[in-house]
Design a protein around this motif. Structure first.
Motif, PDB file in Angstrom:
ATOM      1  N   VAL A  80       0.848  -1.181   0.000  1.00 25.55           N
ATOM      2  CA  VAL A  80       0.000   0.000   0.000  1.00 25.55           C
ATOM      3  C   VAL A  80       0.881   1.228   0.000  1.00 25.55           C
ATOM      4  O   VAL A  80       1.914   1.260   0.673  1.00 25.55           O
ATOM      5  CB  VAL A  80      -0.915   0.024   1.240  1.00 25.55           C
ATOM      6  CG1 VAL A  80      -1.657   1.343   1.339  1.00 25.55           C
ATOM      7  CG2 VAL A  80      -1.917  -1.115   1.196  1.00 25.55           C
ATOM      8  N   CYS A  81       0.474   2.238  -0.764  1.00 24.23           N
ATOM      9  CA  CYS A  81       1.111   3.557  -0.702  1.00 24.23           C
ATOM     10  C   CYS A  81       0.059   4.599  -0.331  1.00 24.23           C
ATOM     11  O   CYS A  81      -1.087   4.521  -0.783  1.00 24.23           O
ATOM     12  CB  CYS A  81       1.729   3.928  -2.047  1.00 24.23           C
ATOM     13  SG  CYS A  81       3.206   3.004  -2.466  1.00 24.23           S
ATOM     14  N   ILE A  82       0.446   5.557   0.482  1.00 19.72           N
ATOM     15  CA  ILE A  82      -0.370   6.741   0.734  1.00 19.72           C
ATOM     16  C   ILE A  82       0.151   7.831  -0.193  1.00 19.72           C
ATOM     17  O   ILE A  82       1.315   8.232  -0.104  1.00 19.72           O
ATOM     18  CB  ILE A  82      -0.287   7.200   2.195  1.00 19.72           C
ATOM     19  CG1 ILE A  82      -0.650   6.055   3.137  1.00 19.72           C
ATOM     20  CG2 ILE A  82      -1.193   8.415   2.405  1.00 19.72           C
ATOM     21  CD1 ILE A  82      -2.020   5.455   2.932  1.00 19.72           C
ATOM     22  N   MET A  83      -0.703   8.257  -1.094  1.00 16.31           N
ATOM     23  CA  MET A  83      -0.302   9.131  -2.192  1.00 16.31           C
ATOM     24  C   MET A  83      -1.077  10.437  -2.138  1.00 16.31           C
ATOM     25  O   MET A  83      -2.282  10.443  -1.875  1.00 16.31           O
ATOM     26  CB  MET A  83      -0.597   8.399  -3.509  1.00 16.31           C
ATOM     27  CG  MET A  83      -0.332   9.188  -4.776  1.00 16.31           C
ATOM     28  SD  MET A  83      -1.115   8.369  -6.208  1.00 16.31           S
ATOM     29  CE  MET A  83      -2.843   8.697  -5.878  1.00 16.31           C
ATOM     30  N   GLY A  84      -0.387  11.545  -2.387  1.00 15.71           N
ATOM     31  CA  GLY A  84      -1.048  12.817  -2.583  1.00 15.71           C
ATOM     32  C   GLY A  84      -1.676  12.847  -3.958  1.00 15.71           C
ATOM     33  O   GLY A  84      -0.997  12.594  -4.961  1.00 15.71           O
ATOM     34  N   MET A  85      -2.967  13.145  -4.054  1.00 15.18           N
ATOM     35  CA  MET A  85      -3.658  13.057  -5.341  1.00 15.18           C
ATOM     36  C   MET A  85      -3.452  14.326  -6.158  1.00 15.18           C
ATOM     37  O   MET A  85      -3.416  15.437  -5.625  1.00 15.18           O
ATOM     38  CB  MET A  85      -5.148  12.807  -5.113  1.00 15.18           C
ATOM     39  CG  MET A  85      -5.437  11.483  -4.417  1.00 15.18           C
ATOM     40  SD  MET A  85      -7.197  11.171  -4.179  1.00 15.18           S
ATOM     41  CE  MET A  85      -7.707  10.839  -5.880  1.00 15.18           C
ATOM     42  N   GLU A  86      -3.314  14.118  -7.459  1.00 16.99           N
ATOM     43  CA  GLU A  86      -3.227  15.207  -8.423  1.00 16.99           C
ATOM     44  C   GLU A  86      -4.017  14.814  -9.663  1.00 16.99           C
ATOM     45  O   GLU A  86      -4.689  13.775  -9.667  1.00 16.99           O
ATOM     46  CB  GLU A  86      -1.761  15.525  -8.755  1.00 16.99           C
ATOM     47  CG  GLU A  86      -0.979  14.349  -9.282  1.00 16.99           C
ATOM     48  CD  GLU A  86       0.493  14.680  -9.513  1.00 16.99           C
ATOM     49  OE1 GLU A  86       1.038  15.522  -8.789  1.00 16.99           O
ATOM     50  OE2 GLU A  86       1.074  14.075 -10.439  1.00 16.99           O
ATOM     51  N   LYS A  87      -3.951  15.613 -10.695  1.00 16.37           N
ATOM     52  CA  LYS A  87      -4.808  15.412 -11.858  1.00 16.37           C
ATOM     53  C   LYS A  87      -4.515  14.098 -12.592  1.00 16.37           C
ATOM     54  O   LYS A  87      -5.427  13.452 -13.105  1.00 16.37           O
ATOM     55  CB  LYS A  87      -4.649  16.602 -12.820  1.00 16.37           C
ATOM     56  CG  LYS A  87      -5.670  16.626 -13.933  1.00 16.37           C
ATOM     57  CD  LYS A  87      -5.543  17.887 -14.767  1.00 16.37           C
ATOM     58  CE  LYS A  87      -6.569  17.918 -15.891  1.00 16.37           C
ATOM     59  NZ  LYS A  87      -6.449  19.154 -16.717  1.00 16.37           N
ATOM     60  N   GLY A  88      -3.267  13.664 -12.651  1.00 18.59           N
ATOM     61  CA  GLY A  88      -2.917  12.447 -13.375  1.00 18.59           C
ATOM     62  C   GLY A  88      -3.418  11.198 -12.679  1.00 18.59           C
ATOM     63  O   GLY A  88      -3.786  11.199 -11.500  1.00 18.59           O
ATOM     64  N   LEU A  89      -3.393  10.070 -13.389  1.00 23.87           N
ATOM     65  CA  LEU A  89      -3.857   8.790 -12.863  1.00 23.87           C
ATOM     66  C   LEU A  89      -2.806   8.199 -11.926  1.00 23.87           C
ATOM     67  O   LEU A  89      -1.803   7.644 -12.374  1.00 23.87           O
ATOM     68  CB  LEU A  89      -4.151   7.816 -14.014  1.00 23.87           C
ATOM     69  CG  LEU A  89      -4.571   6.408 -13.596  1.00 23.87           C
ATOM     70  CD1 LEU A  89      -5.887   6.438 -12.834  1.00 23.87           C
ATOM     71  CD2 LEU A  89      -4.671   5.494 -14.812  1.00 23.87           C
ATOM     72  N   ASP A  90      -3.017   8.347 -10.631  1.00 19.93           N
ATOM     73  CA  ASP A  90      -2.132   7.777  -9.606  1.00 19.93           C
ATOM     74  C   ASP A  90      -0.680   8.213  -9.786  1.00 19.93           C
ATOM     75  O   ASP A  90       0.254   7.442  -9.551  1.00 19.93           O
ATOM     76  CB  ASP A  90      -2.223   6.239  -9.601  1.00 19.93           C
ATOM     77  CG  ASP A  90      -3.616   5.757  -9.260  1.00 19.93           C
ATOM     78  OD1 ASP A  90      -4.335   6.465  -8.534  1.00 19.93           O
ATOM     79  OD2 ASP A  90      -3.996   4.663  -9.723  1.00 19.93           O
ATOM     80  N   THR A  91      -0.490   9.463 -10.176  1.00 21.02           N
ATOM     81  CA  THR A  91       0.856   9.977 -10.446  1.00 21.02           C
ATOM     82  C   THR A  91       1.410  10.818  -9.303  1.00 21.02           C
ATOM     83  O   THR A  91       2.550  11.272  -9.370  1.00 21.02           O
ATOM     84  CB  THR A  91       0.843  10.843 -11.716  1.00 21.02           C
ATOM     85  OG1 THR A  91      -0.106  11.914 -11.546  1.00 21.02           O
ATOM     86  CG2 THR A  91       0.462  10.033 -12.939  1.00 21.02           C
ATOM     87  N   GLY A  92       0.632  11.030  -8.268  1.00 19.70           N
ATOM     88  CA  GLY A  92       1.023  11.964  -7.221  1.00 19.70           C
ATOM     89  C   GLY A  92       2.166  11.483  -6.359  1.00 19.70           C
ATOM     90  O   GLY A  92       2.556  10.309  -6.379  1.00 19.70           O
ATOM     91  N   PRO A  93       2.738  12.390  -5.571  1.00 22.21           N
ATOM     92  CA  PRO A  93       3.862  12.040  -4.699  1.00 22.21           C
ATOM     93  C   PRO A  93       3.413  11.100  -3.583  1.00 22.21           C
ATOM     94  O   PRO A  93       2.257  11.110  -3.161  1.00 22.21           O
ATOM     95  CB  PRO A  93       4.312  13.398  -4.146  1.00 22.21           C
ATOM     96  CG  PRO A  93       3.075  14.244  -4.193  1.00 22.21           C
ATOM     97  CD  PRO A  93       2.323  13.806  -5.411  1.00 22.21           C
ATOM     98  N   VAL A  94       4.361  10.313  -3.089  1.00 15.77           N
ATOM     99  CA  VAL A  94       4.060   9.258  -2.120  1.00 15.77           C
ATOM    100  C   VAL A  94       4.574   9.663  -0.736  1.00 15.77           C
ATOM    101  O   VAL A  94       5.735  10.032  -0.571  1.00 15.77           O
ATOM    102  CB  VAL A  94       4.683   7.927  -2.577  1.00 15.77           C
ATOM    103  CG1 VAL A  94       4.547   6.865  -1.500  1.00 15.77           C
ATOM    104  CG2 VAL A  94       4.012   7.455  -3.869  1.00 15.77           C
TER     105      VAL A  94
END
Length: 298
Positions: free
Chosen positions: A133-147
């Motif tokens: 599991v990763c906790i990711m910061g969401m952005e416009k791209g598909l699961d591209t945000g920082p972890v």
């Protein structure tokens, strides 16, 4: 923290529970609208909706978050953060930007591997030894945000159902840790990106032309509800099986216990299920439903 939670299936429920247990103020829960399910096709609320209502939290079930009224309502909550776990709706930029600390997602893979809709099933099908599991910061791209953080677990011989439950619990604990510790997020590397496309129903039909080890992965990846083959007018699901040595035309039943030849090796089913019946062992199935040695299965 003042939080909105956004999730839909059983996978998401442990994260909602963990947020409440940690003392966060969950001011609203967003989830997919009730769907028709069961023999009576009654409208059935999602697991997250049922849990939120039991906890006395206001639930919203918009079909979309793209209209201005829904976005204004979300912004009016004056959120510190939104926590997302398998919600199922795309979050437009006004939603992503509304909370002070953004939207944090519980993603069931070791990013950047298996971005997308079906990371658990794709990890099993690919024969990955580890997932997580990763906790990711969401952005416009598909699961591209920082972890913000990741946690691993072995895939082993787990089914998708077993791995989903395990990763749901891991993700819940990890999300609470991230909210408490506020680590600096790390951009995802550009190398190693793979995409976990949505499962097509046709993929759940067993393909005995493939090596037995791959067919067994197919069985685990699609349990639940179960990968299947047709025999006569009946659909038989295989819920668990063991790959073994063997050689015959792929799809041929090679003994009196439903062992099936594959494109390399053979497969011994250990749990099977006829449509509308309980799961059972292959010998029990064969006592009431003949599949003789030499039968070719499609």
């Amino acid at each position: 923290m003042r939080i909105a939670f956004m999730g839909t299936p059983d996978f998401a429920v442990p994260t909602l529970d963990a947020l409440l247990e940690a003392g966060h103020e969950v001011v609203a829960v967003y989830t997919q609208p009730p769907r028709r399910a069961g023999r009576g096709k009654a409208l059935t609320p999602s697991p997250v909706q049922r849990r939120a209502e039991a906890a006395g939290i206001a639930v919203r079930t918009p079909a979309s978050l793209r209209d201005a009224a829904a976005q204004a309502e979300f912004a009016a909550f004056d959120l510190d953060a939104a926590v997302v776990a398998a919600y199922g709706l795309i979050l437009p930029e006004p939603i992503l930007n509304a909370p002070r600390h953004g939207c944090l997602n519980v993603h069931a893979s070791l990013l950047p591997r298996w971005r997308g809709a079906a990371p658990i099933q794709r990890a099993i099908l690919a024969g990955d030894e580890m997932t997580g599991v990763c906790i990711m910061g969401m952005e416009k791209g598909l699961d591209t945000g920082p972890v913000f953080a990741c946690r691993e677990t072995p895939v082993g011989r787990k089914t998708a159902g077993e791995l989903t439950a395990e990763l749901g619990e891991i993700g819940a604990g990890l999300m609470v840790e991230v909210l408490a510790q506020k680590p600096e997020p790390v951009p995802q590397p550009e190398d190693g990106v793979t995409y976990a496309s949505k499962i097509d129903k046709a993929e759940t039909r067993l393909d005995f032309s493939r090596p037995a080890i791959e067919v067994e992965r197919q069985i685990r990846a699609f349990n639940p509800p179960g990968a299947w083959f047709d025999h006569g007018s009946e659909r038989i699901r295989i819920l668990a099986a063991q790959p073994v040595p063997g050689a015959a035309e792929p799809g041929t039943v090679i003994d009196d216990h439903l062992a099936i030849a594959c494109g390399g090796g053979a497969l011994i089913p250990t749990i099977v299920q006829r449509a509308g019946r309980v799961a059972m062992g292959p010998d029990e199935l064969l006592r009431g439903f003949a599949i003789p040695k030499g039968t070719r299965l499609g």
